[in-house]
Design a protein around this motif. Sequence first.
Motif, mmCIF file in Angstrom:
data_model
loop_
_atom_site.group_PDB
_atom_site.id
_atom_site.type_symbol
_atom_site.label_atom_id
_atom_site.label_comp_id
_atom_site.label_asym_id
_atom_site.label_seq_id
_atom_site.Cartn_x
_atom_site.Cartn_y
_atom_site.Cartn_z
ATOM 1 N N PHE A 277 0.890 -1.158 0.000
ATOM 2 C CA PHE A 277 0.000 0.000 0.000
ATOM 3 C C PHE A 277 0.923 1.201 0.000
ATOM 4 O O PHE A 277 1.591 1.469 0.991
ATOM 5 C CB PHE A 277 -0.900 -0.038 1.244
ATOM 6 C CG PHE A 277 -1.907 1.090 1.329
ATOM 7 C CD1 PHE A 277 -2.415 1.688 0.203
ATOM 8 C CD2 PHE A 277 -2.358 1.538 2.564
ATOM 9 C CE1 PHE A 277 -3.351 2.705 0.282
ATOM 10 C CE2 PHE A 277 -3.292 2.556 2.662
ATOM 11 C CZ PHE A 277 -3.786 3.147 1.515
ATOM 12 N N PHE B 34 -7.755 2.118 -5.675
ATOM 13 C CA PHE B 34 -8.814 1.249 -5.155
ATOM 14 C C PHE B 34 -9.980 1.310 -6.135
ATOM 15 O O PHE B 34 -10.517 2.386 -6.400
ATOM 16 C CB PHE B 34 -9.266 1.718 -3.769
ATOM 17 C CG PHE B 34 -8.313 1.317 -2.674
ATOM 18 C CD1 PHE B 34 -7.001 1.738 -2.684
ATOM 19 C CD2 PHE B 34 -8.739 0.519 -1.617
ATOM 20 C CE1 PHE B 34 -6.124 1.380 -1.685
ATOM 21 C CE2 PHE B 34 -7.869 0.148 -0.608
ATOM 22 C CZ PHE B 34 -6.554 0.582 -0.638
ATOM 23 N N PRO C 98 -3.474 -8.789 2.415
ATOM 24 C CA PRO C 98 -4.092 -8.444 1.126
ATOM 25 C C PRO C 98 -5.618 -8.301 1.167
ATOM 26 O O PRO C 98 -6.228 -8.108 0.117
ATOM 27 C CB PRO C 98 -3.673 -9.603 0.214
ATOM 28 C CG PRO C 98 -3.376 -10.729 1.121
ATOM 29 C CD PRO C 98 -2.867 -10.129 2.391
ATOM 30 N N ALA D 273 -4.786 -7.951 -9.221
ATOM 31 C CA ALA D 273 -4.952 -7.118 -8.026
ATOM 32 C C ALA D 273 -3.800 -7.382 -7.060
ATOM 33 O O ALA D 273 -3.337 -8.511 -6.954
ATOM 34 C CB ALA D 273 -6.276 -7.421 -7.350
ATOM 35 N N ASN D 274 -3.359 -6.353 -6.362
ATOM 36 C CA ASN D 274 -2.399 -6.577 -5.284
ATOM 37 C C ASN D 274 -3.119 -7.049 -4.042
ATOM 38 O O ASN D 274 -2.576 -7.800 -3.237
ATOM 39 C CB ASN D 274 -1.619 -5.305 -4.988
ATOM 40 C CG ASN D 274 -0.638 -4.985 -6.084
ATOM 41 O OD1 ASN D 274 -0.979 -4.287 -7.038
ATOM 42 N ND2 ASN D 274 0.554 -5.533 -6.011
ATOM 43 N N GLY D 275 -4.358 -6.596 -3.898
ATOM 44 C CA GLY D 275 -5.158 -7.023 -2.758
ATOM 45 C C GLY D 275 -6.607 -6.656 -3.004
ATOM 46 O O GLY D 275 -6.940 -6.055 -4.033
ATOM 47 N N GLY E 167 -1.971 4.150 -4.287
ATOM 48 C CA GLY E 167 -2.816 2.978 -4.527
ATOM 49 C C GLY E 167 -4.033 3.361 -5.322
ATOM 50 O O GLY E 167 -4.484 4.512 -5.276
ATOM 51 N N PHE F 278 -10.538 -5.421 -1.017
ATOM 52 C CA PHE F 278 -11.185 -4.910 0.191
ATOM 53 C C PHE F 278 -12.637 -5.339 0.181
ATOM 54 O O PHE F 278 -13.225 -5.611 -0.878
ATOM 55 C CB PHE F 278 -11.013 -3.401 0.332
ATOM 56 C CG PHE F 278 -11.453 -2.565 -0.842
ATOM 57 C CD1 PHE F 278 -10.667 -2.476 -1.979
ATOM 58 C CD2 PHE F 278 -12.620 -1.833 -0.787
ATOM 59 C CE1 PHE F 278 -11.045 -1.684 -3.061
ATOM 60 C CE2 PHE F 278 -13.009 -1.029 -1.856
ATOM 61 C CZ PHE F 278 -12.220 -0.957 -2.996
ATOM 62 N N TRP G 229 -6.055 -2.292 -5.868
ATOM 63 C CA TRP G 229 -6.906 -2.969 -4.881
ATOM 64 C C TRP G 229 -8.323 -2.971 -5.452
ATOM 65 O O TRP G 229 -8.769 -1.956 -5.986
ATOM 66 C CB TRP G 229 -6.867 -2.215 -3.552
ATOM 67 C CG TRP G 229 -5.552 -2.370 -2.839
ATOM 68 C CD1 TRP G 229 -4.390 -1.738 -3.130
ATOM 69 C CD2 TRP G 229 -5.268 -3.222 -1.716
ATOM 70 N NE1 TRP G 229 -3.395 -2.122 -2.268
ATOM 71 C CE2 TRP G 229 -3.906 -3.036 -1.392
ATOM 72 C CE3 TRP G 229 -6.033 -4.124 -0.965
ATOM 73 C CZ2 TRP G 229 -3.293 -3.718 -0.346
ATOM 74 C CZ3 TRP G 229 -5.414 -4.796 0.074
ATOM 75 C CH2 TRP G 229 -4.061 -4.597 0.387
#
Lengths: 547, 368
Positions: free
Chosen positions: A160, A375, A193, A444-446, A373, A448, A421
């Motif tokens: 992040f 999102f 993640p 995706a890196n992570g 980042g 939510f 994200w």
Amino acid sequence: METMKVQNVTPNDLPWKIRYDASRCTLCGSCVSACSFRAIECKVERRRLIFSESDIPEPKARFSAVPVIRQVRSIKNYCRGCGICEKVCPNDAIRPERNPDTRHPIVMRCLAGDSIKRGGRKNLESTQRTLDKIRVGRISQMTDPSLDAQRHTFDLLAPFGRILPPEKLPLGTSPEGLLQFQENTPPVRWIYPVIIGDMSIGALSWRMWEAVAMAVAYLNEECGLPVRMCSGEGGVPVRLLKSRYLKYMILQIASGHFGWNRIAKAMPHMVEDPAGILIKIGQGAKPGDGGLLQAQKVAEHIQAIRGVPKADLLSPPNHQGLYSIEESVQKMFLSFNAAFKFRVPVAIKVAASATSVSVFNNLVRDPYNIVGGFFLDGIDGGTGAAHEVSLDHTGHPIVSKLRDCYLAAVAQGRQGQIPLWAAGGLGKTGDLAADAFKMICLGANGVFTGKLILQMAGCVGNDMGRCNACNTGLCPVGITTQEPPLVHRLDPERVAQNIVNYFLAMDTELKKLMAPIGNSSLPVGRSDALVATDRAVADKLQIQYVC
Amino acid sequence: MCRIGAIKSLDYVHPSMALQLMQSQQKGHDNSGFAMVMHDLGGIFENYKHLPTLSMAATDEGVKIAEDILHRAGFQRVMQWVPETDPQPGLDINAMPNYVFETFDYPKHLRNAEQTEKEELLLDMRLALRRALEPNEEGFVYSFWPDVVTLKEIGDPRDIGTYFRLWEPDDRFTARVITAQCRQNTNYDIVRYAAHPFHLQGYTALANGENTFYLKNVEFQRKLHRGYIGFESDSQCFLYTLHYVHRQLGWPLRYYKHVITPLPFEEIEQREDKEQLKAIRQSLAHLEINGPNTIIGVLPDHTMFTCCDAKKLRPVVVGRDEKTVVISSEVCGINEILPHRNWEEDIYPHEREIVAIDNSLEVQRWRQ
């Protein structure tokens, strides 16, 4: 005969009908007192009983007043199908039943003269989800062995913060042949993640918010999972801002700027930096429309935290005064970076849209290296209140849009420089690990997630129109309400425990998915590990088609 | 699963030694090919160390196309060696009509140019040759670099050796560094370019294993440098990462391992240089290899090194005597060519180290 009033609302016009069996009812009253919507009421009915007491039939009629439970025929207090009556009834005497013949979308608008508003769920379920048409299909064997999910170590961390391209790293070589920094680099946090998505303290009850914060602290400090939670727009309790737990918290600023006055004032007293700043430009559930907190939910403490009067609070669809990415980068990112002395990553959240890739392309070329980042929130995201028409009919699915952004980065050789994200309906089926894993393989890196956190807490709403009354302030399980009697239905310890346990289970499941493809670190962009059972999905996402 | 080996010696050695090293490991390959790269050349090439040598397999037409391109660019041939072949019937080799080892002088206007300018031109020429020869498979250009020759062919390594008369040692075709691989074709079509070792601007790398992050590596490397092309094998990525980290970024060799098999975050946090290691890990996340591998590499200054994957899923052994250091994916290969060495001094590199051998044969072990 009484004049017929066929235009009057009856239960058959409403989305749910109450099925009530008077013969099983003990008239305990639990259902009526538990129904937060006042959709059922006690009534006395006049009953006529014909009986005979003599040897030969001599019918007599007796009239009596009988107490019963009845559905309220009102568009204000209509049944949302939450089923709390059924939960509390000791005798199974009452339950809501879906009414396929409902005229609710018409009646509601006709009588109220207003748009229908409800909680954040998209209720136009028709097809199987894209993610369910994808499988993890490349299993390592023999020459490229699978790992052992129980015994090997895995690095389940995602960045992040702004990642500099390697040639821009200010590294020099010391006389001993070691690399040394010659100037500072943008801050980057390596975190779990899966982030707990931004749900505001106005939308959620104080107990719910406390429970999530408690779960996050426990996950970090007892379980070793560096999970972060995003505050959502609406401010943060000052006590938390001044506590050491702030480091687990990503502070959000959205277009309403609610609560920022307090946050700014608390800055000199902060003992820890926040985990990050998230600038919300758009939200997946209602792109181009702002968040909505209706006056009935603006309780006293919300007024204090947000610094507002008791009124409908709308986060406008854009940041007033910012109309371009260039302006955003210059004004907003710079000011927030400067506010925390460039120690805290600042990211942006936008709604998935046909134009998301343009925004992303603009940001990855940002010459300031301060966008921490991207999102991306898809059509199935959202937890708060919104106009139904926005929820159901605007937005963009997340899977292909995330993939488009990733491939746009690949085309420029800039993948990973602004971590991606993504969210929007992930974990909808309850299996967040599988969804997250597939999204990570797609680039995706992570991820939510918000709605699933509500489900962990005991939310009874679903995507088929059950409950979805988060906007009313009457959440029957105490999650999205500020009514003290309703909030007290929620046990924060149990909620925190559920969230912690779910994350622990998910952590194991993520490893169970990483091990077979032979990866010990997150397989970001490893789309070769995925196969699709649908030709169109395979073509669009550029993954292998199998049948 | 391929077998790999490398020899670095104070004296010039003949490729027959490399063939012996590889032959004893025959169970680990499937006769789908043999390839070798020789650095620090002796014999007939010894006097031309400063001039680039073209290594190519081609048709007659291919040779003409390539020579025309080089002549047009101003290169002048100063030496040519055509290996004498022995095309016995029954050999398992899929031979090309011509094997070209030609040394060229630089174009006149570049003879006094900076070294880097020459190096870029040599790469551009090789890429141009490859582009010109590729469409009709008129030829395969393996290297065009000073003091380096490359030989690759499809077939049984033993027969390839026979075909090129490499089993009989002589002092005409020798080198101080020879890296070699016997292929086992698994993931890819059997093509000449796919055989390791791979060479780029003085860097040579070969590997025994798989690269589960191949797609990530490729997607990233394609945009990093014009020389990163081909990707006929998932191991090719290791060469490009080596070239990128050491030449393009100018980082010391020890950081190569930090890029391809980064330390877990928990361990990074314990280190004094954690900021540097984290920056490397995050900026070069797409060059990580996540999969079983042993890598052997040679740098332009002829330093030779080896390292393995972070779980040590592939073996590698380093053995030595006074004059020679040998790296092999199986110890039986070293036993074959250095039978009298002290076996107790053999090094089995662990999952977190690089073993590097400099030109005085000093062996260094760097803990990651």
